[in-house]
Design a protein around this motif. Structure first.
Motif: not given
Lengths: 315, 291
Positions: A147-154
């Protein structure tokens, strides 16, 4: 009440003592033992003898444990092998960052979790309830680090609104910078905790809403908002306090992972660095501090529970 | 009704739940891929530096990593690492936890007190920290990861088994075995345990999810199974360094990991629902220690 607190403390003492024994014994289980940790692998016999005398490693093990525990109790956790700084100083530098992250994610979790739980409980088994339960299942199941990685990507890579790595900025120094830095880690951890909150608070609310006093309140014409806010929520929060205690383990574990995702300079990252550099005094110190915090929070939750629910006997 | 028929009736009821059906299909697919990975002509280790960090294409469905290795192949072999570690860890937890729960519940008294306090000590630290401490001592290896994840699962098995035993202990068929002179060991393993399986089975599914997550989290933190063994957590860890150049690198293996965990979770919920329906559930202390 005081008797109850004292009794809880005496119950916890053996567990704390055994756990601390385990943490202390860690260094003896390491290949090469404590000597190897101190002097390194290629030490001469003279160096080994000198270190053995200097650190009192020729004394009986129980005496050594006693000395270690006595030092730990007064805050002397030894010296880091890597940086040669006192372990307690290193931990004290990192602790405020972790506490700030914990507070911020708790706020996120409450802001997300409580409205979700109330909405679900008001319309049980509706499509809305099912959708929100699905959200809780997702929040609980999706690994924090993904989830953290997805939020960083967005938010960092695509939109470029927020930094992809978060530093520690104390709130009183610059509230805006602090918000920018803590937003993504707090959201990552907060979403997960909101899943637990929503699931348990919903169950507790659904039970309360069927109680007689709710029917009475409705029949005397009280507004639904007052019924929920003044009566139901207060009663539903009671069993909920225990959940907060159970949740702490996941919360602390989640903090370690979240700090790693955002390279946030907290206690968790300190521990990971210590493990990868095999800095055993630092590892022991970090784990001991986390253990004490964890036990202290659980203890507070127990006492709080007894305090707000007069039905609990603490005689 | 014999046991086979009962099991097939249960399975049929389970499959009426859409979530359980999809979960089982997904898990079957991922297990199949992991088991027969060698036949799929996927190579998780061959490097091709010219074609590093390539976008997903017909040749490389998930793209390639920083060394030009096929990410899909690594995800499939990572499934093998993950599922094997989870199976081993749940096995360790069950083999230690179930006997502890049996003895504690069956005899009560000082054995119960001592065993359950010992289990409490395992819970004195959050699961992931306990696992990290164990790895700090054992060193970073596949065995260390397996043991660390397994030991953190012992308390759940011990508690669930103990609760089941307490509920069955005073039932007539148990007393009857005692009256006929059956030994305690016989009674625990041959009389009580066969009647206590259902909640333990739920625990197996729940812990499988926890174990997969924990293994991945340890690898993500850089203290799990060491490279070059492909592992989902390790892929996420490395992929995180290439978020700008190759976002799919961390996203796709993470998606496989997440779907696997969600499938086990959903299966666990369906099983719990089934057992609650049949009132077989004494006290399901479903503990989730999620990193």
């Amino acid at each position: 009440m005081i008797g109850y607190v004292l009794r809880r403390i005496t119950q916890l003492l053996p567990v704390l003592l055994i756990a601390s024994l385990g943490i202390w014994a860690m260094i003896y289980a390491v290949p090469g033992g404590p000597i190897g940790v101190i002097v390194g692998e290629n030490a001469t016999q003279e160096q080994i003898d000198a270190a053995t005398r200097q650190f009192g490693l020729d004394r009986p093990v129980l005496v050594q444990y006693g000395a270690w525990l006595k030092n730990a109790l007064v805050g002397d956790l030894g010296v880091s092998i890597h940086s040669r700084e006192p372990v307690l100083d290193l931990i004290a530098q990192r602790l405020p960052a972790t506490i700030q992250l914990a507070i911020a994610s708790t706020l996120v979790a409450l802001l997300l979790g409580i409205p979700i739980a109330i909405t679900s409980a008001l319309f049980p088994d509706s499509w809305l309830d099912r959708a929100l339960s699905g959200w809780s299942a997702l929040a609980l199941g999706v690994p924090t680090f993904w989830l953290g990685i997805l939020l960083i990507l967005l938010f960092a890579v695509e939109l470029r609104w927020l930094p992809s790595a978060s530093g520690y900025v104390p709130f009183w120094e610059s509230p805006i910078q602090m918000m920018r830095n803590i937003a993504l880690p707090a959201l990552t951890l907060g979403v997960y905790v909101s899943g637990i909150l929503a699931r348990f608070l919903r169950a507790s609310l659904v039970g309360e809403l069927q109680a007689d006093y709710v029917r009475t309140a409705r029949s005397k014409g009280l507004r639904e908002r007052d019924i929920i806010g003044r009566h139901v929520l207060r009663n539903a929060l009671l069993p909920f306090v225990t959940i907060v205690g159970l949740m702490m383990a996941n919360f602390i574990g989640g903090t370690v992972v979240t700090e790693a995702v955002f390279t946030y300079p907290g206690l968790g990252r300190l521990l990971i660095t210590a493990i990868s550099t095999r800095d055993y005094p630092l590892i022991q110190g970090c784990i001991l501090v986390i253990l004490v915090i964890y036990v202290a929070i659980n203890m507070t939750v127990d006492v709080l529970y007894a305090y707000i629910d007069p039905r609990i006997e603490y005689a | 009704m014999n046991r086979m028929m009962r099991a097939s009736a249960m399975t049929r009821r389970l499959l009426t739940r859409k979530g359980a059906l999809f979960s089982l299909i997904f898990l079957a697919a991922i297990t199949g891929a992991a088991a027969f990975a060698d036949l799929l002509s996927l190579d998780p280790l061959s490097q091709d530096l010219v074609n590093a960090l390539e976008k997903p294409s017909a040749a490389h469905w998930f793209g390639t990593d920083e060394l030009g290795r096929d990410i899909m192949a690594r995800a499939v072999y990572g499934a093998r690492t993950s599922l094997l570690t989870a199976a081993g860890a749940v096995g360790i937890a069950a083999m230690v936890g179930i006997p502890i729960g049996l003895v504690a519940g069956f005899f009560g008294g000082w054995r119960d007190a001592v065993l359950m306090r010992a289990v409490d000590v395992l819970l004195a630290l959050p699961g992931i920290l306990f696992a990290m401490a164990m790895i700090a001592v054992l060193g970073r290896s596949q065995t260390a990861a397996l043991i660390a994840v397994g030991v953190t699962g012992i308390p759940s098995f011990a508690r669930v088994t103990r609760a089941q035993v307490l509920a069955l202990r005073k039932r007539d068929f148990v007393t009857a075995v005692e009256a006929f002179g059956g030994t305690s060991t016989y009674n625990m393993f041959r009389t009580i345990l066969p009647n206590a399986w259902s909640p333990i089975l739920v625990q197996v599914v729940v812990l499988a999810s926890v174990a997969i997550l924990l293994e991945a989290a340890l690898a993500f933190l850089g203290v799990g199974i060491p490279p070059p063994t492909p592992s989902w957590g390790e892929m996420l860890r490395t992929g995180k360094s290439f978020l700008y150049e190759a976002p799919y690198y961390a996203v796709l293996p993470g998606l496989v990991l997440t779907l696997t965990i969600l499938s086990f979770d959903s299966l666990g919920r369906s099983l719990t629902w089934l057992l609650e329906d049949r009132h077989e559930l004494v006290e399901l202390n479903v503990e989730r220690a999620k990193p």
